[in-house]
Design a protein around this motif. Sequence first.
Motif, PDB file in Angstrom:
ATOM      1  N   PRO A  79      -6.628  -2.132 -13.779  1.00 42.21           N
ATOM      2  CA  PRO A  79      -6.442  -2.144 -15.228  1.00 42.21           C
ATOM      3  C   PRO A  79      -7.322  -3.216 -15.875  1.00 42.21           C
ATOM      4  CG  PRO A  79      -4.330  -2.115 -14.109  1.00 42.21           C
ATOM      5  CD  PRO A  79      -5.376  -2.358 -13.066  1.00 42.21           C
ATOM      6  N   ALA A  80      -8.103  -2.806 -16.860  1.00 44.72           N
ATOM      7  CA  ALA A  80      -9.028  -3.729 -17.523  1.00 44.72           C
ATOM      8  C   ALA A  80      -8.297  -4.879 -18.207  1.00 44.72           C
ATOM      9  CB  ALA A  80      -9.879  -2.961 -18.536  1.00 44.72           C
ATOM     10  N   ALA A  81      -7.065  -4.649 -18.628  1.00 44.03           N
ATOM     11  CA  ALA A  81      -6.318  -5.675 -19.348  1.00 44.03           C
ATOM     12  C   ALA A  81      -5.723  -6.747 -18.430  1.00 44.03           C
ATOM     13  CB  ALA A  81      -5.197  -5.034 -20.168  1.00 44.03           C
ATOM     14  N   ALA A  82      -5.776  -6.537 -17.126  1.00 41.87           N
ATOM     15  CA  ALA A  82      -5.186  -7.506 -16.192  1.00 41.87           C
ATOM     16  C   ALA A  82      -6.147  -8.668 -15.968  1.00 41.87           C
ATOM     17  CB  ALA A  82      -4.871  -6.835 -14.863  1.00 41.87           C
ATOM     18  N   ASP A  83      -5.659  -9.872 -16.236  1.00 41.88           N
ATOM     19  CA  ASP A  83      -6.453 -11.069 -15.975  1.00 41.88           C
ATOM     20  C   ASP A  83      -6.423 -11.435 -14.496  1.00 41.88           C
ATOM     21  OD1 ASP A  83      -7.117 -11.551 -18.746  1.00 41.88           O
ATOM     22  OD2 ASP A  83      -5.031 -12.174 -19.006  1.00 41.88           O
ATOM     23  N   VAL A  84      -5.278 -11.216 -13.867  1.00 40.01           N
ATOM     24  CA  VAL A  84      -5.079 -11.545 -12.453  1.00 40.01           C
ATOM     25  C   VAL A  84      -4.269 -10.418 -11.825  1.00 40.01           C
ATOM     26  CG1 VAL A  84      -4.046 -13.194 -10.831  1.00 40.01           C
ATOM     27  CG2 VAL A  84      -5.022 -14.024 -12.972  1.00 40.01           C
ATOM     28  N   VAL A  85      -4.612 -10.059 -10.592  1.00 38.85           N
ATOM     29  CA  VAL A  85      -3.860  -9.032  -9.873  1.00 38.85           C
ATOM     30  C   VAL A  85      -3.444  -9.587  -8.510  1.00 38.85           C
ATOM     31  CG1 VAL A  85      -3.919  -6.724  -8.867  1.00 38.85           C
ATOM     32  CG2 VAL A  85      -5.128  -7.165 -11.009  1.00 38.85           C
ATOM     33  N   HIS A  86      -2.175  -9.361  -8.193  1.00 38.78           N
ATOM     34  CA  HIS A  86      -1.627  -9.721  -6.886  1.00 38.78           C
ATOM     35  C   HIS A  86      -1.142  -8.432  -6.240  1.00 38.78           C
ATOM     36  CE1 HIS A  86      -1.441 -13.999  -8.022  1.00 38.78           C
ATOM     37  NE2 HIS A  86      -1.089 -13.540  -9.201  1.00 38.78           N
ATOM     38  N   LEU A  87      -1.503  -8.203  -4.987  1.00 43.00           N
ATOM     39  CA  LEU A  87      -1.026  -7.030  -4.270  1.00 43.00           C
ATOM     40  C   LEU A  87      -0.259  -7.505  -3.047  1.00 43.00           C
ATOM     41  CD1 LEU A  87      -2.867  -3.730  -3.777  1.00 43.00           C
ATOM     42  CD2 LEU A  87      -1.344  -4.624  -2.023  1.00 43.00           C
ATOM     43  N   ILE A  88       0.995  -7.127  -2.984  1.00 45.17           N
ATOM     44  CA  ILE A  88       1.841  -7.484  -1.850  1.00 45.17           C
ATOM     45  C   ILE A  88       2.063  -6.212  -1.051  1.00 45.17           C
ATOM     46  CG2 ILE A  88       4.027  -8.472  -1.110  1.00 45.17           C
ATOM     47  CD1 ILE A  88       4.079 -10.001  -3.769  1.00 45.17           C
ATOM     48  N   ASP A  89       1.575  -6.225   0.173  1.00 38.77           N
ATOM     49  CA  ASP A  89       1.538  -5.047   1.046  1.00 38.77           C
ATOM     50  C   ASP A  89       2.727  -5.068   2.003  1.00 38.77           C
ATOM     51  OD1 ASP A  89       0.874  -2.972   2.755  1.00 38.77           O
ATOM     52  OD2 ASP A  89      -1.078  -3.797   3.318  1.00 38.77           O
ATOM     53  N   PHE A  90       3.521  -3.999   1.961  1.00 41.63           N
ATOM     54  CA  PHE A  90       4.692  -3.888   2.821  1.00 41.63           C
ATOM     55  C   PHE A  90       4.488  -2.886   3.955  1.00 41.63           C
ATOM     56  CE2 PHE A  90       6.261  -5.790  -0.995  1.00 41.63           C
ATOM     57  CZ  PHE A  90       7.202  -6.708  -0.548  1.00 41.63           C
ATOM     58  N   GLU A  91       3.237  -2.499   4.213  1.00 38.58           N
ATOM     59  CA  GLU A  91       2.984  -1.550   5.304  1.00 38.58           C
ATOM     60  C   GLU A  91       3.392  -2.201   6.623  1.00 38.58           C
ATOM     61  OE1 GLU A  91      -0.412   1.563   6.630  1.00 38.58           O
ATOM     62  OE2 GLU A  91      -1.103  -0.447   6.161  1.00 38.58           O
ATOM     63  N   ALA A  92       4.210  -1.477   7.373  1.00 40.57           N
ATOM     64  CA  ALA A  92       4.719  -2.013   8.645  1.00 40.57           C
ATOM     65  C   ALA A  92       4.626  -0.949   9.722  1.00 40.57           C
ATOM     66  CB  ALA A  92       6.166  -2.485   8.467  1.00 40.57           C
ATOM     67  N   SER A  93       3.435  -0.424   9.923  1.00 44.94           N
ATOM     68  CA  SER A  93       3.218   0.649  10.871  1.00 44.94           C
ATOM     69  C   SER A  93       2.505   0.118  12.105  1.00 44.94           C
ATOM     70  CB  SER A  93       2.366   1.733  10.207  1.00 44.94           C
ATOM     71  OG  SER A  93       1.973   2.701  11.134  1.00 44.94           O
ATOM     72  N   HIS A  94       2.746   0.778  13.236  1.00 48.57           N
ATOM     73  CA  HIS A  94       2.017   0.412  14.456  1.00 48.57           C
ATOM     74  C   HIS A  94       0.548   0.773  14.328  1.00 48.57           C
ATOM     75  CE1 HIS A  94       5.625  -0.759  16.514  1.00 48.57           C
ATOM     76  NE2 HIS A  94       6.178   0.420  16.300  1.00 48.57           N
ATOM     77  N   MET A  95       0.268   1.782  13.520  1.00 48.29           N
ATOM     78  CA  MET A  95      -1.107   2.213  13.254  1.00 48.29           C
ATOM     79  C   MET A  95      -1.342   2.114  11.744  1.00 48.29           C
ATOM     80  SD  MET A  95      -2.228   4.171  16.325  1.00 48.29           S
ATOM     81  CE  MET A  95      -3.434   5.105  15.548  1.00 48.29           C
ATOM     82  N   PRO A  96      -1.553   0.915  11.234  1.00 53.23           N
ATOM     83  CA  PRO A  96      -1.670   0.741   9.774  1.00 53.23           C
ATOM     84  C   PRO A  96      -2.877   1.466   9.186  1.00 53.23           C
ATOM     85  CG  PRO A  96      -2.269  -1.281  10.917  1.00 53.23           C
ATOM     86  CD  PRO A  96      -1.769  -0.327  11.957  1.00 53.23           C
TER      87      PRO A  96
END
Length: 184
Positions: free
Chosen positions: A148-165
């Motif tokens: 999003p162009a309006a976002a000054d800062v972006v944080h992504l918290i990844d909850f992937e918990a796979s044996h084959m991510p």
Amino acid sequence: MGVAYDWPRTLMARGAGALRAEHLRLRSQEARSGVLHCFLLDCSGSMVAGGKLARAKGVLLALMDEAYRRRDQVALLSFGGGKVELHMPPRRARVWNEAWITPIGGGGGTPLQAAVEQAGELLMRSAHLRRCIWLLTDGRTLEKPARPAAADVVHLIDFEASHMPLRRAERLAADWGAHYVRIG
């Protein structure tokens, strides 16, 4: 920029006497941070599996508690089951507990594109604030929305918990120039 006084602390320092200059307390920069944290909570079926949604809700509560301590503003969108829901329009953060977040359910597909677009529109209306997006997801979608162009800062918290991510969330974070944290 004008001076902002912390009136509760000023009045406490004054006590019952007359207000004098030495009683004045300035509001800390942190207390008037002018930040909007827009949280995007992935509630798709893949997040329900393995308790990832429950962990994401716990992280969300901690982030909202921190926003409350900093006197920031918050907004919450959830997405899953083919729809995006605005649970909380932008407003000053307040004390949170599990009772308000527990009813947010999960299941179905991951409309990430629609959620990011709605968050972008929400951020556009708050141009006077520093605008942060917090995307809490496992990245289990084929959609690759633009940042999003309006976002000054972006944080992504990844909850992937796979044996084959699949590492889709990690790649999205790299494409967006986001701060990335993996909670496996």
